[in-house]
Structures are given as structure tokens and as C-alpha cells.
Design a protein around this motif. Sequence first.
Motif, short mmCIF file in Angstrom:
data_model
loop_
_atom_site.label_atom_id
_atom_site.label_comp_id
_atom_site.label_asym_id
_atom_site.label_seq_id
_atom_site.Cartn_x
_atom_site.Cartn_y
_atom_site.Cartn_z
N PRO A 402 0.80 -1.22 0.00
CA PRO A 402 0.00 0.00 0.00
C PRO A 402 0.84 1.28 0.00
CG PRO A 402 -0.94 -1.60 1.51
CD PRO A 402 0.37 -2.16 1.03
N LEU A 403 1.99 1.26 0.67
CA LEU A 403 2.86 2.44 0.64
C LEU A 403 3.36 2.71 -0.77
CD1 LEU A 403 4.99 1.91 3.88
CD2 LEU A 403 3.24 3.65 3.49
N LEU A 404 3.70 1.63 -1.50
CA LEU A 404 4.12 1.78 -2.89
C LEU A 404 3.00 2.40 -3.71
CD1 LEU A 404 6.06 1.25 -5.25
CD2 LEU A 404 5.13 -1.07 -5.39
N TYR A 424 -9.42 2.14 3.85
CA TYR A 424 -10.09 0.90 3.44
C TYR A 424 -9.42 0.29 2.21
CZ TYR A 424 -13.59 2.95 6.51
OH TYR A 424 -14.22 3.52 7.58
N ILE A 425 -9.01 1.15 1.27
CA ILE A 425 -8.32 0.67 0.07
C ILE A 425 -6.99 0.00 0.45
CG2 ILE A 425 -7.17 1.39 -2.07
CD1 ILE A 425 -9.28 3.67 -2.22
N CYS A 426 -6.28 0.63 1.37
CA CYS A 426 -4.97 0.12 1.76
C CYS A 426 -5.06 -1.17 2.56
CB CYS A 426 -4.21 1.18 2.56
SG CYS A 426 -3.71 2.61 1.58
N VAL A 427 -6.15 -1.40 3.24
CA VAL A 427 -6.35 -2.67 3.95
C VAL A 427 -6.84 -3.75 3.00
CG1 VAL A 427 -7.75 -3.83 5.71
CG2 VAL A 427 -6.75 -1.60 6.20
N ALA A 428 -7.72 -3.36 2.06
CA ALA A 428 -8.29 -4.34 1.13
C ALA A 428 -7.24 -4.89 0.17
CB ALA A 428 -9.43 -3.69 0.33
N SER A 429 -6.28 -4.07 -0.24
CA SER A 429 -5.30 -4.50 -1.23
C SER A 429 -4.48 -5.72 -0.79
CB SER A 429 -4.37 -3.33 -1.58
OG SER A 429 -3.37 -3.72 -2.47
N PRO A 430 -3.88 -5.74 0.41
CA PRO A 430 -3.15 -6.94 0.83
C PRO A 430 -4.04 -8.18 0.97
CG PRO A 430 -2.56 -5.06 2.20
CD PRO A 430 -3.73 -4.65 1.38
N ILE A 431 -5.29 -7.96 1.38
CA ILE A 431 -6.21 -9.10 1.52
C ILE A 431 -6.49 -9.73 0.16
CG2 ILE A 431 -8.57 -9.77 2.16
CD1 ILE A 431 -8.45 -7.61 4.34
N ILE A 432 -6.73 -8.88 -0.85
CA ILE A 432 -6.97 -9.38 -2.20
C ILE A 432 -5.74 -10.12 -2.72
CG2 ILE A 432 -7.40 -8.69 -4.60
CD1 ILE A 432 -9.05 -6.34 -3.46
N CYS A 433 -4.55 -9.58 -2.45
CA CYS A 433 -3.31 -10.24 -2.88
C CYS A 433 -3.19 -11.63 -2.26
CB CYS A 433 -2.10 -9.40 -2.49
SG CYS A 433 -1.81 -8.00 -3.56
#
Length: 469
Positions: A402-404, A424-433
Motif C-alpha cells: 500500500p505504501l508503494l 479501506y483501500i490500503c487494507v483491502a489491497s493486501p487481503i486481495i493479494c
Amino acid sequence: MTTILIVLLYFALLFAISRWTGRRATNQTFYRADRQSPWYMVAIGMVGASISGITFVSVPGMVNSIGMTYLQTCMGFIVGYVVIAFMLLPLYYRLNLTTIYSYLGQRIGKRAYKTGASFFLLSKMTGAAVRFYVVCWILMECSGLEINFFVVVTAMTALIWLYTRQGGIKTLVWTDVLQTICLFGTLLLIIYKVMGDLGMTMGDAVVTIKNSELSRVFVLDDWFSKQYFWKQFLSGAFIAIVMTGLDQDMMQKNLTCRSLRDAQKDMCTYGVAFLPANLLFLSLGILLTLWYQQQGLALPAKGDELLPVYVNQISHLSPLTIHLFVLGMSAAAFSSADSALTALTTSYCVDICERPDDEQLRRRVHLGMAAVFVVFILLFRVLNSTSVIDAIYILCSYTYGPLLGLFAFGMLTNRPTNDRLVPYICVASPIICYLLDMIVGQLTGYRFGYELLMLNGVLTFLGLWLFKR
């Protein structure tokens, strides 16, 4: 007893440097070293600060599973450091930043700012505590000291707090130089000792390493492999950008240079030096493997045990070797833990509390971070599970994605985004990965490696792009 004496003498040197650099220190000294650090000192110290105690034992053990292919990643690091030098550092210096996450507040919004800082605080505290826990455990095992683990961890953390509490980052710029010298001096002496055990000269060792089947560097024929060149090379570039250029811990020292040009020289010098540094560690791994074969001993089940088991095996024959090992591990451990503690204090005071001039707050936070650090280490001791520690490392790697995405969106576009949705976007992104990695692995057998970092960043970027303000 000799081991304890060596560590105490080492700390005496650190305290002497701390007393010298901490005179008339202010918050600006603690956070930015008054922007007076010589670039070459920062560069030397950064090499040692990038090599944790775990690196000291893990990289030599890599050769029996992946050969020298890790150097492909190190080659990518050089590209990443060039990007940092000529894209990120000019931005940070132009905005005169104390913490790099304040850029997110200026470009995207306050919630993006707090989200970036919070991701850093979580990943840095967790990762630094795990590294320090593992090093403390290895040191106790190898030194044979019968001391309570709680006492060891508390005492070592207290010593780190003591020599960083006044001068902060100014102290670390100079202590890191000492620790880099100790680290690589130890590494070279251990290599020399192994060569002597094998009856080799320097020329013999170079030829043997070059001709070894474990010295393979490039994998160009199997793109499914995690060691495929372009995967490793590109991942290395992005890892450097994210875990150095977007990490307050690593960038804080670079922001203490006197000018942007000095900081760029520091970054490029440090980036190039990382390749031969890791070549030395991998070369030690090949020599140690040959030593095991010569002695008729089975290789340790875990690669991380290759060097510690060797030290234990010959400790009764060569006490100097174990003392060198303890010194090298201590230097590697403290050079990463002390800078983490300072960066965590800086980020919490400046980013979360937004009170950069409050000296009393900084002192309380610094002490509090040391206490939390001890609690985290003791928690890992209670869990005492390698699988849990591996999972925590994976979690830390996910938090940099998310920092990237945040920094890429801010620097590469002028588009506004919905700041309220950024957390919410920054939390959802690692979960989707994580879910994608599981699904793709089950369907195709392909497992993501370091490229998950890039995917994570892309998903965050797309989320910020789609949810326009």
C-alpha cells in the motif's frame, strides 16, 4: 565470561560516541541530525544498517537451496537505489521533510498521511522485534550463557535506548559506521578461519567458489521458478524502492545529509556496495558447505543453522571464532534495532501526534517505544513457533505494498482521490493479494514470490484511481 566482556566493551564504544554526538542535542538533532551528516559516513553506516542479524546467518545458508541466485535481486537493488536517488530524494529535499509520510498529507489528504504512517509503525515494530528476538535466541544458544531471556532482552533494549535517547539519528549516523566495520571485519575473519580449516589460500578459495555447482547466479530458462532472473531483478528494484525509499527508518539517515547532492552520492554508493557485500555472505556459505563435507558432517536441516552450527562445532577448538560471531551478530542486531526505535519515535511524534517540537513528548515516546519493543519480543518468545514468525514476516512484506501504491499515485498523477476511503483501500489491497495467491496456486500451481509486492502496489494504485473525490 569473555563473550560478556566483548559485548560490554562494544557498548562502551557506542556510549562514547553517544556522549559526543548528544551534546546540546535538540529535537532537530534527534530527528534530522541538524542536516550536517557527511554523506560518506551515512553511506558506510547504511550498508551495515541494512544487514540484520538474521541476514548474517540466513544469506550464507541460501546457497544450498538457491545457489547464488539472490545476487539477481541485489542487482535489482542497484536500479531501485538509483530511482530513490533521482526521483524520491529530490522530492523529500524540496519539501524539507522530517518524515517522508507527511508528503502523503500534502498530496492526497490527512487520512492518507495517517494511513501511511500507521502501516509503517505496524510493520517496523513487528519486523524489528522479530529480528531482534531471533538474534537474541541465536546469541544465547551459541554463547552458552545461562541467563534468563527476559533479562537479556530487557538489558539489551535498555542499552539501545540509553545510547539513542539524546542524539537520536545523529548518534546513529556515527554508531552505524562502527557497527558496519565490526560486522564486515567479523565476516572477513570468519571467512579467513574457514579457509584455514579447509587448507585454502585466497586464490584457492576464489577458484573453488567460482567452480562450485552452488555458485550459479542466473536463472534464465524457467519463468515458473521463483529464481527466474526478471522476477528477481524487477522485484529487487521494487523492494529497494519500497523498503528503503518509502521506509522512514531507512530514509531518515539519508535526510540528514547537508544537501540533496550529498544524499544522492550516499544513496548510489550504498546501492552499489550492497552487491559485493552479499557476495561475501554467499561465498561464506559455499565454503561452509565444503567444510561440512570435508568433516563428514550432514548439513543442518535449516539453512539458517549453517553458520551457527559451524561456530558451535569448533568453539572448543577456536574460542576466538565464537567471540567474533557474537560481535558480528551484536553489531548487525543493534544497527537495525537502534535505527528502528529512533524512526518509530520520530514517526509517532511527527506523524501521529503532529508535535515535532515537543521535547518532553519525544522523550516519553522514545521510552514507550522501547517498552513496547520488549513486549513484542517476549510475545514471540511465548509463541515460540517458527511458522508464526514466518507468517509475521509475510504480513510485514504485505504492508509495504500500500505504501508503494500511495506514493506512486501521488507522484505519477495529479488526480484527486477520496481521502476518506484511503484506509479501506490500503487494507483491502493486501487481503486481495493473499486471496489471489491462494487461488492461483491451487488452480495452476504457480506461487507468487516477491512480485506480490508489485501486485499489491498496483491494486492500491487502482483503488485510489477509481474512487475519485
